[in-house]
Design a protein around this motif. Structure first.
Motif, PDB file in Angstrom:
ATOM      1  N   LEU A 143       0.809  -1.220   0.000  1.00 57.52           N
ATOM      2  CA  LEU A 143       0.000   0.000   0.000  1.00 57.52           C
ATOM      3  C   LEU A 143       0.845   1.274   0.000  1.00 57.52           C
ATOM      4  N   PHE A 144       2.114   1.165  -0.450  1.00 60.18           N
ATOM      5  CA  PHE A 144       3.013   2.308  -0.423  1.00 60.18           C
ATOM      6  C   PHE A 144       3.794   2.438  -1.732  1.00 60.18           C
ATOM      7  N   THR A 148       7.358  -0.568  -3.413  1.00 58.96           N
ATOM      8  CA  THR A 148       6.501  -1.326  -4.322  1.00 58.96           C
ATOM      9  C   THR A 148       6.354  -0.662  -5.679  1.00 58.96           C
ATOM     10  N   LEU A 149       5.969   0.608  -5.693  1.00 61.43           N
ATOM     11  CA  LEU A 149       5.817   1.288  -6.978  1.00 61.43           C
ATOM     12  C   LEU A 149       7.166   1.602  -7.616  1.00 61.43           C
ATOM     13  N   ASN A 150       8.236   1.648  -6.785  1.00 68.34           N
ATOM     14  CA  ASN A 150       9.573   1.757  -7.372  1.00 68.34           C
ATOM     15  C   ASN A 150       9.865   0.553  -8.262  1.00 68.34           C
ATOM     16  N   LEU A 155      11.222   0.605 -12.246  1.00 68.13           N
ATOM     17  CA  LEU A 155      12.053  -0.445 -12.825  1.00 68.13           C
ATOM     18  C   LEU A 155      11.318  -1.295 -13.860  1.00 68.13           C
ATOM     19  N   GLY A 156       9.989  -1.205 -13.885  1.00 71.26           N
ATOM     20  CA  GLY A 156       9.228  -1.982 -14.853  1.00 71.26           C
ATOM     21  C   GLY A 156       9.186  -3.465 -14.560  1.00 71.26           C
ATOM     22  N   SER A 378      -1.143  10.529 -10.572  1.00 71.42           N
ATOM     23  CA  SER A 378       0.013   9.718 -10.940  1.00 71.42           C
ATOM     24  C   SER A 378       0.870   9.348  -9.737  1.00 71.42           C
ATOM     25  N   SER A 379       0.706  10.064  -8.643  1.00 70.35           N
ATOM     26  CA  SER A 379       1.474   9.767  -7.435  1.00 70.35           C
ATOM     27  C   SER A 379       0.649   9.000  -6.407  1.00 70.35           C
ATOM     28  N   THR A 380      -0.477   8.432  -6.852  1.00 73.60           N
ATOM     29  CA  THR A 380      -1.285   7.568  -6.001  1.00 73.60           C
ATOM     30  C   THR A 380      -1.272   6.159  -6.597  1.00 73.60           C
ATOM     31  N   VAL A 381      -1.832   5.207  -5.863  1.00 72.63           N
ATOM     32  CA  VAL A 381      -2.154   3.918  -6.456  1.00 72.63           C
ATOM     33  C   VAL A 381      -3.659   3.730  -6.299  1.00 72.63           C
TER      34      VAL A 381
END
Length: 439
Positions: A143-144, A148-150, A155-156, A378-381
């Motif tokens: 949830l962060f 995780t989103l990094n 990195l894809g 774009s800075s949320t999930v």
């Protein structure tokens, strides 16, 4: 080790064990943690515990796991309580087919875990001989942004191994529905292994194929272990991977094991303990007719609902359209930014009864929820959060995101008639509002 052997016999390439699978959640306070923890060599050491004994303090546990991975020629991901000098970390360790430690990840976002120390944040991946690069996360990390989103956005990385001991909360945050929704939003393969103790609300494991659906999921109330086995597409193109063809696939295996925590306040739903969302802070409207079309707003979030049903229960079970735009607690240690547009089930006329999991006479023939998010999208999930009364997510919906200048329009639509609906919602984590209350 028995599960490692069984997974290997099924031809699995990798097995993922749950968070707390070795320690349970019954950890002592920090003064006693040395008795519960072990040193773990870093991946840079290229250390094979099974064949080397030149690191004095490497435990028998690491040695036996390394030997099991080596003997059965399988990648093993296991959660361990790690000791590093005076610090103690909630860590995942990865062994390759030779038993070598090829990755070590320390949990970044601790969820009410005072026995563990918070590490310097790290983004950890590992490569395999079957052509897949995996990222590693643990439980609350999902949830962060970091790490995780990094992994997914920077990195894809499109394959994640994920260990967790999740305490489910109805109606938006039960384990399987969050993990399925998050995998959908990032369009990645998520191999999710969860500890299983339904009496305390910890359950749910799954193998998810991103936007191509749920491959294998379980959320059961009985006290059993279960090995989930599936073939997973490496390239996020599932039509090349099925039970009858080799395709571009790898076999993955998950196991979850029981833990014994005894300190959670929970609510009982059909013998499964659940946390419960506080709906007194939501804006909401009860559905009383078979047709419902209304816009509901709270703060800066407005949600458009367009709903049709064959009939609508109103006594005692009913449904409500709900909206939330604010900050809510996640455990005791963090208040997190959250936005929700949802259709949820309620047990009676009280708003506090919402989040029930009951059979109803209502069949929804059409549900569309639309929301417009601002330039911070774009800075949320943001992900679909759906649940039926069997505690399981489903995948008969569409979820679209369309940029419109500085805004993003999100539309979620049910694609087939559905009965016994518990949750149908758009759920968004707004990281810029987060506040940690514990060190």
């Amino acid at each position: 080790i028995r599960y490692i052997e069984e997974a290997s016999q099924h031809g699995a390439d990798i097995i993922v064990f749950p968070e707390t699978g070795l320690t349970s959640m019954l950890l002592p306070d920090k003064t006693q943690m040395d008795l519960w923890t072990m040193e773990v060599p870093s991946a840079q050491d290229e250390y094979v515990p099974c064949t080397r004994n030149d690191i004095k303090d490497v435990s028998e546990t690491l040695m036996r796991l390394s030997c099991a991975a080596r003997k059965n020629s399988i990648y093993v991901v296991v959660n361990i309580a790690e000791k590093d000098g005076i610090y103690h970390y909630n860590s995942n360790v990865v062994f390759d087919r030779t038993g070598k430690i090829i990755a070590r990840y320390r949990k970044t976002n601790l969820y009410d875990e005072p026995s563990f120390d918070k590490p310097t944040p790290e983004v950890v991946t590992f490569d395999t001989d079957f052509g897949v690069k995996f990222g590693i996360i643990i439980c609350f990390d999902i949830l962060f942004t970091e790490p995780t989103l990094n992994l997914t956005r920077t990195l894809g990385v499109s394959n994640i191994v994920y260990t967790f001991a999740w305490y489910s909360e109805v109606p938006f945050l039960t384990a399987a529905q969050v993990h399925a929704g998050w995998a959908y939003s990032q369009n990645i393969n998520l191999l999710a292994a969860g500890c299983h103790n339904p009496e305390l609300g910890s359950s749910g494991s799954g193998i998810y194929w991103g936007r191509d659906g749920i491959r294998n999921v379980t959320m059961i109330s009985n006290l059993k272990h279960r090995l989930l086995i599936s073939r997973v597409p490496k390239n996020r193109n599932p039509q090349t991977c099925d039970a009858d063809t080799e395709g571009d696939c790898t076999t993955t295996t998950h196991n979850y094991m029981p833990a014994l925590p005894d300190w959670q306040k929970t609510f009982d739903y059909n013998e499964v303990k659940m946390w419960h969302n506080d709906f007194t802070v939501f804006e909401y409207v009860q559905l009383n007719d078979t047709q419902f079309a209304q816009t509901i707003c709270q703060n800066n979030l407005c949600c458009d609902f367009d709903i049709s049903a064959k009939s609508i229960d109103s006594t005692p079970v009913n449904y409500r359209a709900v909206v939330f735009d604010g900050i809510r607690p996640y455990g005791y240690g963090m208040d997190g930014g959250t936005r929700v547009c949802g259709l949820i089930q309620c047990a009676n006329e009280s708003i506090t009864s919402c989040g029930s999991l009951m059979q109803t006479n209502t069949t929804f023939t059409h549900v569309t929820i639309r929301a417009t998010f601002g330039e911070d999208y774009s800075s949320t999930v943001t992900f679909p959060s759906v649940l039926n009364n069997a505690f399981l997510p489903f995948d008969h919906f569409t979820f679209t995101e369309v940029e419109d200048g500085n805004q993003t329009n999100v539309t979620m639509t049910l694609t087939e008639p559905t009965s016994d609906l518990v949750t149908f919602s758009i759920y968004s984590r707004v990281f810029s509002r987060d506040k940690w209350n514990l060190p």
